[in-house]
Design an enzyme around this catalytic site. Structure first.
Site, PDB file in Angstrom:
ATOM      1  N   TRP A 150       0.878  -1.314   0.028  1.00  9.55           N
ATOM      2  CA  TRP A 150       0.049   0.095  -0.174  1.00  9.55           C
ATOM      3  C   TRP A 150       0.852   1.265   0.114  1.00  9.55           C
ATOM      4  O   TRP A 150       1.984   1.110   0.405  1.00  9.55           O
ATOM      5  CB  TRP A 150      -0.951   0.148   1.164  1.00  9.55           C
ATOM      6  N   GLU A 184       7.120   8.957  13.882  1.00 10.22           N
ATOM      7  CA  GLU A 184       7.253   8.089  12.556  1.00 10.22           C
ATOM      8  C   GLU A 184       8.380   9.082  11.795  1.00 10.22           C
ATOM      9  O   GLU A 184       9.178   8.442  11.038  1.00 10.22           O
ATOM     10  CB  GLU A 184       6.267   7.866  11.997  1.00 10.22           C
ATOM     11  N   GLU A 239       8.540   1.685   6.719  1.00  5.22           N
ATOM     12  CA  GLU A 239       8.558   2.340   7.581  1.00  5.22           C
ATOM     13  C   GLU A 239       8.247   4.007   7.138  1.00  5.22           C
ATOM     14  O   GLU A 239       7.375   4.976   7.817  1.00  5.22           O
ATOM     15  CB  GLU A 239       9.506   2.676   8.817  1.00  5.22           C
ATOM     16  N   HIS A 252       4.792   5.440   6.629  1.00  3.25           N
ATOM     17  CA  HIS A 252       3.998   5.803   7.864  1.00  3.25           C
ATOM     18  C   HIS A 252       3.883   7.309   8.075  1.00  3.25           C
ATOM     19  O   HIS A 252       2.930   7.961   8.384  1.00  3.25           O
ATOM     20  CB  HIS A 252       4.465   5.042   8.989  1.00  3.25           C
ATOM     21  N   GLU A 307       8.253  -2.155  18.183  1.00  2.00           N
ATOM     22  CA  GLU A 307       7.355  -2.328  17.182  1.00  2.00           C
ATOM     23  C   GLU A 307       5.991  -2.617  17.897  1.00  2.00           C
ATOM     24  O   GLU A 307       4.723  -2.189  16.939  1.00  2.00           O
ATOM     25  CB  GLU A 307       7.864  -3.547  16.105  1.00  2.00           C
ATOM     26  N   THR A 309       4.563   0.527  19.032  1.00  2.00           N
ATOM     27  CA  THR A 309       3.940   1.480  18.200  1.00  2.00           C
ATOM     28  C   THR A 309       2.618   0.795  17.323  1.00  2.00           C
ATOM     29  O   THR A 309       1.623   1.726  17.323  1.00  2.00           O
ATOM     30  CB  THR A 309       4.739   2.135  16.803  1.00  2.00           C
ATOM     31  N   ASP A 323       1.579  -2.923   9.329  1.00  2.13           N
ATOM     32  CA  ASP A 323       2.961  -3.109   9.137  1.00  2.13           C
ATOM     33  C   ASP A 323       3.645  -3.258  10.465  1.00  2.13           C
ATOM     34  O   ASP A 323       4.713  -4.024  10.347  1.00  2.13           O
ATOM     35  CB  ASP A 323       3.258  -1.659   8.702  1.00  2.13           C
ATOM     36  N   GLU A 324       3.434  -2.397  11.326  1.00  2.36           N
ATOM     37  CA  GLU A 324       4.086  -2.655  12.549  1.00  2.36           C
ATOM     38  C   GLU A 324       3.994  -4.022  13.076  1.00  2.36           C
ATOM     39  O   GLU A 324       4.997  -4.415  13.589  1.00  2.36           O
ATOM     40  CB  GLU A 324       3.505  -1.594  13.768  1.00  2.36           C
ATOM     41  N   HIS A 371       6.393  -6.119  11.294  1.00  2.53           N
ATOM     42  CA  HIS A 371       7.647  -5.876  11.523  1.00  2.53           C
ATOM     43  C   HIS A 371       8.006  -6.482  13.174  1.00  2.53           C
ATOM     44  O   HIS A 371       9.240  -7.068  13.202  1.00  2.53           O
ATOM     45  CB  HIS A 371       7.837  -4.421  11.869  1.00  2.53           C
TER      46      HIS A 371
HETATM   47 FE   LIG Z   1       7.663   0.190  13.302  1.00  2.00          FE
HETATM   48 FE   LIG Z   2       6.148   3.134  11.816  1.00  2.00          FE
END
Ligand SMILES: [Fe+2]
Ligand SMILES: [Fe+2]
Length: 333
Positions: free
Chosen positions: A40, A83, A122, A125, A175, A178, A207-208, A211
């Protein structure tokens, strides 16, 4: 020599373990991170400025954003600023021993590939949240930009001493932290009727979460290869406590307590609280089976004791922590 140092807790040994993970990390780039063409992108959530209805879309965005409480916007701004200081985190990760010993950004090493691919993910973000907040008209963007500038100018120190074990524990924790923040912000946005922002926060949290999964799996492997070293590193990192990445956002500026204000708000509205801190410890302790690992050396066994009781200690601390009555809101228009 300190006791913790005479049981094989040496950087050299940790580097050897880290290099054993190279292939696993390489696989994680392909299997956990997403190819740039399939990922995305911020524009998927924002008005297309090339379309004739762009201004209508901005108006709708502003109408939705108008319903979000000031506290939630402030907390969202703080998350965005965090971020946006990605240059510091990228620098930090590349300064960890064993990540890029060749000093070559084009190295085929799994760790070097991971570091670049993680940074690239990252990078979206801060970009997305920044554009959303800019268009929302809710933030004093110049003040926000000044804070981002200052935060990157100041850098940050997670206190992991260049040690890859501690760094991977730090990133596993961070991670997840967040992720928790973005998930909770998304819920508040949903409640306030901004379903687009809710989706933005949920997507970033996704996403976090990937990760987090990767860093945790790297650490799980380290626990298998070197349980003593891993246990000591976990203890060391937790005794120093997990420093929030944006902690230096106000240092040297006209509002040195800016970070404290930001974290008072996240605590108050439940975006990230002392309980979350305790719950993350609990999660990692369980995941890495800290309480049941057997055959540890003396100092590592002591570290195990310390870590086993740690989450309940922080839970009690969080129970006693008073939610601030008065909070100051920064960065608002
Ligand atoms: Fe992150
Ligand atoms: Fe992030």
């Amino acid at each position: 020599m300190k006791e913790s140092e005479d049981i094989n807790y040496t950087l050299e040994k940790n580097l050897e373990v880290i290099s054993q993970l190279n292939e696993m990390v390489d696989d994680a780039v392909d299997n956990i991170l997403v190819d740039p063409d399939e990922c995305w992108q911020p524009t998927d959530f924002l008005p297309d400025m090339a379309e004739s209805d762009a201004f209508d879309e901005i108006r709708k965005l502003q109408e939705r954003a108008a319903g979000i409480p000031d506290t939630v916007i402030t907390s969202l701004i703080g998350n965005m600023i965090t971020e946006e200081a990605l240059p510091s985190y990228q620098t930090y990760f590349n300064l960890v021993e064993g990540i890029n010993p060749e000093g070559n950004l084009l190295s085929p090493s799994g760790w070097v590939k991971w570091s670049k691919a993680w940074t690239a993910e990252e990078n979206r973000h801060g970009d997305l949240l920044n554009k959303y907040l800019y268009l929302s008209g809710r933030a004093d963007m110049r003040k926000v930009e000044q804070t981002i500038h200052r935060l990157i100018y100041n850098g940050f120190d997670p206190k992991s001493e260049k040690d890859p074990f501690q760094a991977i524990i730090y990133t596993s924790f961070q991670e997840r932290a967040t992720k928790v923040s973005h998930v909770n912000t998304g819920k508040l946005a949903d409640k306030a009727g901004d379903h687009v922002l809710a989706r933005i926060c949920k997507t970033i949290a996704g996403d976090e979460s990937r990760h987090e999964r990767a860093y945790k799996s790297f650490m799980s492997r380290i626990f298998e290869i070197d349980p003593n070293g891993a246990m000591l590193a976990f203890e060391k990192m937790m005794r120093k406590q997990i420093v929030m990445p944006a902690v230096l956002m106000g240092k040297g500026g006209d509002n040195p307590t800016l970070f404290d204000q930001f974290s008072a708000i996240t605590q108050k509205i439940g975006v990230y609280t002392g309980w979350d801190y305790a719950r993350i410890i609990d999660h990692l302790v369980k995941l890495w089976k800290i309480e049941t690992i057997t055959g540890l050396d003396g100092a590592a066994a002591k570290a195990q004791d310390y870590l086993s009781g740690l989450s309940s200690r922080y839970m009690r601390l969080a129970d006693r922590m008073k939610t601030p009555d008065e909070i100051s809101l920064a960065w608002l228009k």
